[in-house]
Design an enzyme around this catalytic site. Structure first.
Site, PDB file in Angstrom:
ATOM      1  N   THR A  57      27.683 -12.461  52.282  1.00 27.84           N
ATOM      2  CA  THR A  57      26.863 -11.987  51.177  1.00 27.84           C
ATOM      3  C   THR A  57      25.951 -13.098  50.702  1.00 27.84           C
ATOM      4  OG1 THR A  57      28.306 -12.594  49.333  1.00 27.84           O
ATOM      5  CG2 THR A  57      28.763 -10.510  50.437  1.00 27.84           C
ATOM      6  N   ASP A  78      26.162 -11.202  43.826  1.00 28.13           N
ATOM      7  CA  ASP A  78      26.217 -12.405  42.999  1.00 28.13           C
ATOM      8  C   ASP A  78      27.665 -12.551  42.544  1.00 28.13           C
ATOM      9  OD1 ASP A  78      26.208 -14.248  40.928  1.00 28.13           O
ATOM     10  OD2 ASP A  78      24.241 -13.640  40.179  1.00 28.13           O
ATOM     11  N   ASN A 106      34.417 -21.396  48.639  1.00 29.39           N
ATOM     12  CA  ASN A 106      33.588 -22.569  48.921  1.00 29.39           C
ATOM     13  C   ASN A 106      32.493 -22.681  47.872  1.00 29.39           C
ATOM     14  OD1 ASN A 106      32.385 -24.757  50.230  1.00 29.39           O
ATOM     15  ND2 ASN A 106      31.107 -23.422  51.480  1.00 29.39           N
ATOM     16  N   TYR A 166      30.699 -32.474  38.227  1.00 28.82           N
ATOM     17  CA  TYR A 166      31.029 -31.832  39.504  1.00 28.82           C
ATOM     18  C   TYR A 166      32.475 -32.149  39.876  1.00 28.82           C
ATOM     19  CZ  TYR A 166      30.934 -30.751  44.501  1.00 28.82           C
ATOM     20  OH  TYR A 166      31.215 -30.251  45.750  1.00 28.82           O
ATOM     21  N   LYS A 170      35.823 -29.572  40.608  1.00 26.43           N
ATOM     22  CA  LYS A 170      36.700 -29.617  41.775  1.00 26.43           C
ATOM     23  C   LYS A 170      38.137 -29.939  41.376  1.00 26.43           C
ATOM     24  CE  LYS A 170      33.749 -28.452  44.867  1.00 26.43           C
ATOM     25  NZ  LYS A 170      33.907 -27.132  45.539  1.00 26.43           N
ATOM     26  N   THR A 201      25.193 -31.874  54.329  1.00 25.43           N
ATOM     27  CA  THR A 201      24.557 -30.617  53.929  1.00 25.43           C
ATOM     28  C   THR A 201      23.431 -30.910  52.946  1.00 25.43           C
ATOM     29  OG1 THR A 201      25.902 -30.178  51.961  1.00 25.43           O
ATOM     30  CG2 THR A 201      26.840 -29.541  54.094  1.00 25.43           C
TER      31      THR A 201
END
Length: 283
Positions: A57, A78, A106, A166, A170, A201
């Site tokens: 998606t 979403d 993820n 961030y 996590k 990435t």
């Protein structure tokens, strides 16, 4: 926001539509990683190469030819919206006979800023994706996972400089996953935390133009900050990372905490055998 779902039958007739299915769902939530070259894209390709049927998606404006051209199905959703994920669950359930053997969370947006200079609104947005997104996915998809006696895989991360908020998302994901593991075991569902080292990435792309505030106490470190947000990691590739994760996920019993990616080994060793203050002088 992107999500991939993968399934195969236990008897080896993958995607055959038989009654005994082993199904895998890989959510890649609001992340560039399902675009070409990202972690989500690599995971989808690896599962596809293993003979799985893959569903992904993406947001409505995101290109998907690089997935659909390979026979990977794509939905628009979403994952920060309950209604979208409820509809997604119904769509996937209708295609997989109501069970799912693995859900991989993820979460993928990043906000780079020193802790004391943080814009809390940006942090709230990031928590909405990186933490509440996985919570929403598990809340809505858990009946399918329980039916399959499946697995939940949370893609976590090591700590890094200039990423206090961030890191907090996590850490929340890791500790939520630890409790979830205890609660899901009686229901026959495994929970795996993947602790990721640096992977090459474009997750930092949205931060490339971010600068320290003019009145920041860290202005003397402006060069180091800019080097951090504009860097392109040239370490573990998404393909290398994905292969290790897919191999672990496909085991009959996966590791509760699975470390992979560049520097993950040394960080794991340091956390086990050195004081927590080891990294205090890293700046």
């Amino acid at each position: 926001m992107k999500l991939s779902a993968i399934w195969e039958s236990k008897n080896g007739l993958r995607g055959s539509g038989t009654c005994s299915h082993r199904r895998v769902s890989t959510p890649d939530i609001q992340s560039p990683d399902c675009g070409e070259g990202g972690i989500g894209h690599a995971l989808a390709l690896d599962f596809k190469n293993q003979g799985y049927v893959v569903f992904t998606t993406l947001l409505a404006h995101e290109p998907r030819d690089h997935l659909t051209d390979l026979g990977i199905h794509s939905f628009t959703a979403d994952v920060t919206k309950d209604s979208d994920i409820e509809q997604l669950k119904e769509a996937i359930s209708s295609l997989t006979e109501g069970s799912l053997s693995v859900l991989v969370n993820n979460a993928g947006i990043c906000y780079t800023m020193t802790a004391i200079d943080t814009d809390v609104k940006e942090v709230e947005k990031m928590f909405g994706v990186n933490v509440f997104g996985p919570m929403r996915m598990v809340h809505i998809f858990h009946p399918l996972l329980i039916k399959a006696r499946g697995k939940i895989v949370n893609i976590g991360s090591e700590l890094t400089d200039f990423e206090a908020s961030y890191n907090a998302t996590k850490a929340a994901l890791h500790h939520w996953g630890n409790t979830l593991r205890v609660e899901m075991k009686p229901l026959g569902v495994e929970v795996v935390n993947v602790i990721s080292g640096e992977v090459g990435t474009n997750i930092l792309k949205r931060d490339h133009n971010r600068k320290l505030p003019e009145d920041s106490f860290y202005r003397p470190l402006e060069k180091e900050f800019m080097n951090h947000v504009t860097r392109t990691p040239r370490t573990t590739t998404p393909a290398e990372y994905s292969r290790s994760v897919v191999i672990e996920v496909m085991k009959q019993h996966s590791t509760a905490w699975f470390w992979t990616g560049a520097s993950s080994g040394i960080v794991r060793f340091s956390e086990q055998f050195f004081p927590r203050t080891l990294w205090v002088n890293s700046l």
